[in-house]
Write a protein that holds these residues in place. Sequence first.
Motif, PDB file in Angstrom:
ATOM      1  N   ARG A 144     106.456  68.260  25.782  1.00 32.84           N
ATOM      2  CA  ARG A 144     107.194  68.392  27.417  1.00 32.84           C
ATOM      3  C   ARG A 144     106.472  69.750  28.166  1.00 32.84           C
ATOM      4  O   ARG A 144     105.966  69.803  29.500  1.00 32.84           O
ATOM      5  N   TRP A 145     106.074  70.371  27.586  1.00 30.94           N
ATOM      6  CA  TRP A 145     104.888  71.034  28.445  1.00 30.94           C
ATOM      7  C   TRP A 145     103.660  71.345  28.614  1.00 30.94           C
ATOM      8  O   TRP A 145     103.247  72.464  29.315  1.00 30.94           O
ATOM      9  N   LYS A 146     103.212  70.254  28.346  1.00 33.15           N
ATOM     10  CA  LYS A 146     101.895  70.253  28.691  1.00 33.15           C
ATOM     11  C   LYS A 146     102.235  68.773  29.638  1.00 33.15           C
ATOM     12  O   LYS A 146     102.078  67.226  29.741  1.00 33.15           O
ATOM     13  N   SER A 147     101.351  68.752  30.810  1.00 29.48           N
ATOM     14  CA  SER A 147     101.052  68.035  32.126  1.00 29.48           C
ATOM     15  C   SER A 147      99.600  67.057  31.051  1.00 29.48           C
ATOM     16  O   SER A 147      98.972  67.578  31.129  1.00 29.48           O
ATOM     17  N   GLN A 148     100.027  65.529  30.993  1.00 27.85           N
ATOM     18  CA  GLN A 148      98.848  65.004  30.690  1.00 27.85           C
ATOM     19  C   GLN A 148      97.966  64.036  32.564  1.00 27.85           C
ATOM     20  O   GLN A 148      97.364  64.007  32.745  1.00 27.85           O
ATOM     21  N   ASP A 149      98.584  65.153  33.519  1.00 30.44           N
ATOM     22  CA  ASP A 149      97.451  64.369  34.623  1.00 30.44           C
ATOM     23  C   ASP A 149      97.438  65.614  35.398  1.00 30.44           C
ATOM     24  O   ASP A 149      97.766  66.880  35.177  1.00 30.44           O
ATOM     25  N   ALA A 187     109.424  72.613  40.267  1.00 29.40           N
ATOM     26  CA  ALA A 187     108.842  74.110  38.823  1.00 29.40           C
ATOM     27  C   ALA A 187     110.777  74.694  38.389  1.00 29.40           C
ATOM     28  O   ALA A 187     111.195  74.739  37.173  1.00 29.40           O
ATOM     29  N   ILE A 188     111.442  74.616  39.058  1.00 26.88           N
ATOM     30  CA  ILE A 188     112.513  75.435  38.870  1.00 26.88           C
ATOM     31  C   ILE A 188     113.179  74.642  38.299  1.00 26.88           C
ATOM     32  O   ILE A 188     114.430  75.525  37.512  1.00 26.88           O
ATOM     33  N   TYR A 234     116.637  83.497  34.920  1.00 19.61           N
ATOM     34  CA  TYR A 234     116.980  84.406  33.781  1.00 19.61           C
ATOM     35  C   TYR A 234     116.416  85.124  32.852  1.00 19.61           C
ATOM     36  O   TYR A 234     116.068  85.665  32.106  1.00 19.61           O
ATOM     37  N   CYS A 235     114.770  85.255  33.532  1.00 20.77           N
ATOM     38  CA  CYS A 235     113.534  85.417  32.712  1.00 20.77           C
ATOM     39  C   CYS A 235     113.410  85.364  31.515  1.00 20.77           C
ATOM     40  O   CYS A 235     113.040  86.046  30.407  1.00 20.77           O
ATOM     41  N   PHE A 236     113.811  84.718  31.184  1.00 23.17           N
ATOM     42  CA  PHE A 236     113.501  83.332  29.858  1.00 23.17           C
ATOM     43  C   PHE A 236     112.997  81.556  29.941  1.00 23.17           C
ATOM     44  O   PHE A 236     113.463  80.848  29.526  1.00 23.17           O
ATOM     45  N   SER A 237     111.333  82.054  30.455  1.00 19.69           N
ATOM     46  CA  SER A 237     110.524  80.891  30.730  1.00 19.69           C
ATOM     47  C   SER A 237     110.438  79.721  29.677  1.00 19.69           C
ATOM     48  O   SER A 237     110.611  80.204  28.725  1.00 19.69           O
ATOM     49  N   LYS A 238     110.857  78.676  29.881  1.00 14.82           N
ATOM     50  CA  LYS A 238     111.248  77.548  28.551  1.00 14.82           C
ATOM     51  C   LYS A 238     111.849  77.674  28.529  1.00 14.82           C
ATOM     52  O   LYS A 238     111.242  76.685  26.791  1.00 14.82           O
ATOM     53  N   ASN A 250     100.916  74.043  35.019  1.00 19.39           N
ATOM     54  CA  ASN A 250     100.856  74.221  33.242  1.00 19.39           C
ATOM     55  C   ASN A 250     101.134  75.338  33.019  1.00 19.39           C
ATOM     56  O   ASN A 250     101.676  75.124  31.641  1.00 19.39           O
ATOM     57  N   ASN A 251     101.952  75.805  33.419  1.00 15.26           N
ATOM     58  CA  ASN A 251     103.329  77.321  33.459  1.00 15.26           C
ATOM     59  C   ASN A 251     105.049  76.660  33.557  1.00 15.26           C
ATOM     60  O   ASN A 251     105.266  76.850  32.629  1.00 15.26           O
ATOM     61  N   HIS A 252     105.222  75.845  34.103  1.00 16.70           N
ATOM     62  CA  HIS A 252     106.714  75.057  34.420  1.00 16.70           C
ATOM     63  C   HIS A 252     106.889  74.346  34.422  1.00 16.70           C
ATOM     64  O   HIS A 252     107.903  73.416  34.373  1.00 16.70           O
ATOM     65  N   ILE A 253     106.309  73.224  34.387  1.00 17.26           N
ATOM     66  CA  ILE A 253     106.641  72.266  35.005  1.00 17.26           C
ATOM     67  C   ILE A 253     105.662  71.002  34.599  1.00 17.26           C
ATOM     68  O   ILE A 253     106.757  70.157  33.156  1.00 17.26           O
ATOM     69  N   GLY A 254     104.624  70.971  33.153  1.00 20.85           N
ATOM     70  CA  GLY A 254     104.533  70.427  32.312  1.00 20.85           C
ATOM     71  C   GLY A 254     104.366  69.082  32.856  1.00 20.85           C
ATOM     72  O   GLY A 254     104.523  68.254  33.961  1.00 20.85           O
ATOM     73  N   ASP A 255     105.132  68.634  31.943  1.00 18.11           N
ATOM     74  CA  ASP A 255     105.566  66.661  31.569  1.00 18.11           C
ATOM     75  C   ASP A 255     106.641  66.243  32.566  1.00 18.11           C
ATOM     76  O   ASP A 255     108.041  65.035  32.326  1.00 18.11           O
ATOM     77  N   TYR A 256     107.424  67.475  33.024  1.00 21.83           N
ATOM     78  CA  TYR A 256     109.313  67.134  33.887  1.00 21.83           C
ATOM     79  C   TYR A 256     108.658  65.661  34.367  1.00 21.83           C
ATOM     80  O   TYR A 256     110.137  64.957  34.466  1.00 21.83           O
ATOM     81  N   GLU A 257     107.532  65.930  36.108  1.00 20.00           N
ATOM     82  CA  GLU A 257     107.752  64.758  36.238  1.00 20.00           C
ATOM     83  C   GLU A 257     108.592  63.201  36.077  1.00 20.00           C
ATOM     84  O   GLU A 257     108.975  62.233  36.818  1.00 20.00           O
ATOM     85  N   ASN A 258     107.414  63.028  35.142  1.00 17.90           N
ATOM     86  CA  ASN A 258     107.480  61.974  34.299  1.00 17.90           C
ATOM     87  C   ASN A 258     108.729  61.319  33.329  1.00 17.90           C
ATOM     88  O   ASN A 258     109.635  60.169  33.346  1.00 17.90           O
ATOM     89  N   ILE A 259     108.946  62.417  32.718  1.00 14.20           N
ATOM     90  CA  ILE A 259     110.572  62.579  32.360  1.00 14.20           C
ATOM     91  C   ILE A 259     111.849  62.145  33.484  1.00 14.20           C
ATOM     92  O   ILE A 259     112.844  61.965  32.849  1.00 14.20           O
ATOM     93  N   TYR A 260     111.808  63.341  34.610  1.00 17.09           N
ATOM     94  CA  TYR A 260     112.411  62.781  35.470  1.00 17.09           C
ATOM     95  C   TYR A 260     112.185  61.372  35.968  1.00 17.09           C
ATOM     96  O   TYR A 260     113.951  61.411  36.143  1.00 17.09           O
ATOM     97  N   TYR A 261     111.287  60.263  35.803  1.00 16.97           N
ATOM     98  CA  TYR A 261     111.372  59.816  36.383  1.00 16.97           C
ATOM     99  C   TYR A 261     111.961  58.910  35.307  1.00 16.97           C
ATOM    100  O   TYR A 261     112.418  57.152  35.373  1.00 16.97           O
TER     101      TYR A 261
END
Length: 294
Positions: free
Chosen positions: A5-10, A111-112, A120-124, A239-250
């Motif tokens: 989830r927090w590491k993009s394959q791209d 990213a948000i 809320y200052c609690f990343s990930k 690398n820090n906030h998006i990770g693999d979000y785009e793929n799971i969003y898709y």
Amino acid sequence: MKFNRWKSQDDYSYAFRLFNKYHTYMNSLYWSYVPAYDSAQYTYRNAIKKVPNNTTHKVFHLSGKNSDRVVSNINEWSKNLKEFDNWTRLNSLVAVNAYFEIYLSSVISLAIESDLGLLYCFSKEFDGIKVLKYGNQEKYSFYDKSEEITKGTWPKRISNYKQIFGKVPVELEKHEGDLEKIRKIRNDVTHSFGRDIELSRSRDTKRIIDIERISTERLQKYMGIIREVARGIDKHLLNNHIGDYENIYYYHICKDKLILQNPTQDFKKKLNSLYVKNKGWDYINSLIDYYKKL
């Protein structure tokens, strides 16, 4: 390779890929114009050497319903064309800045959305995909938040970026001065025809105020800076906030439209059509499993 989830394959976000396409498109438009301009000025210089009093209409064989709109004095025509050449570069920079800010709006909000704990200052600590899965998808958007980084002066934008994401990419800090110059040029072109806004509002002058000048080399420099900054931001947020979000969003938005007989295979085919790096079965199955367990 399995889904993380927090590491993009791209290497890049999808938003950055689109930015690159616009960047290539803008380069193609500008450099298709340059030879035409150079050729016209070359023809002009040769013409006045042979016949100093030649006219624009004779040199370029102008005719038709709009030919009378072209100034007959070829020296004046050449001067006007040089002004238009500068105007073309100014507007090219405006266009580049526009799709840069579209990219910023997309990647900042992305990213948000992905790392909702940022607010809320609690990343990930909270996966934004949960909101999409169980909440109101139409209302889950942070484009308004991205305006803190797409509007105002660049020192203020960078300060807001740091406040949201904790740190600022080196590329963004390094080019703060040039980004601010680009912003001012953009405002002058769009709001006062390429002139200084305050001078343009003057009530005690009748002359046309001198326009901003921008050379091809300066345009190239600014386009290079914008791409460098966009890449730096993309690397930081991916690398820090998006990770693999785009793929799971898709997967989230297309899961109900997949072929019923074999939805997993259909998703794999659709996802791989979007990216250069193909995703294998381990990745696809683990992504779907992650989503279902949320």
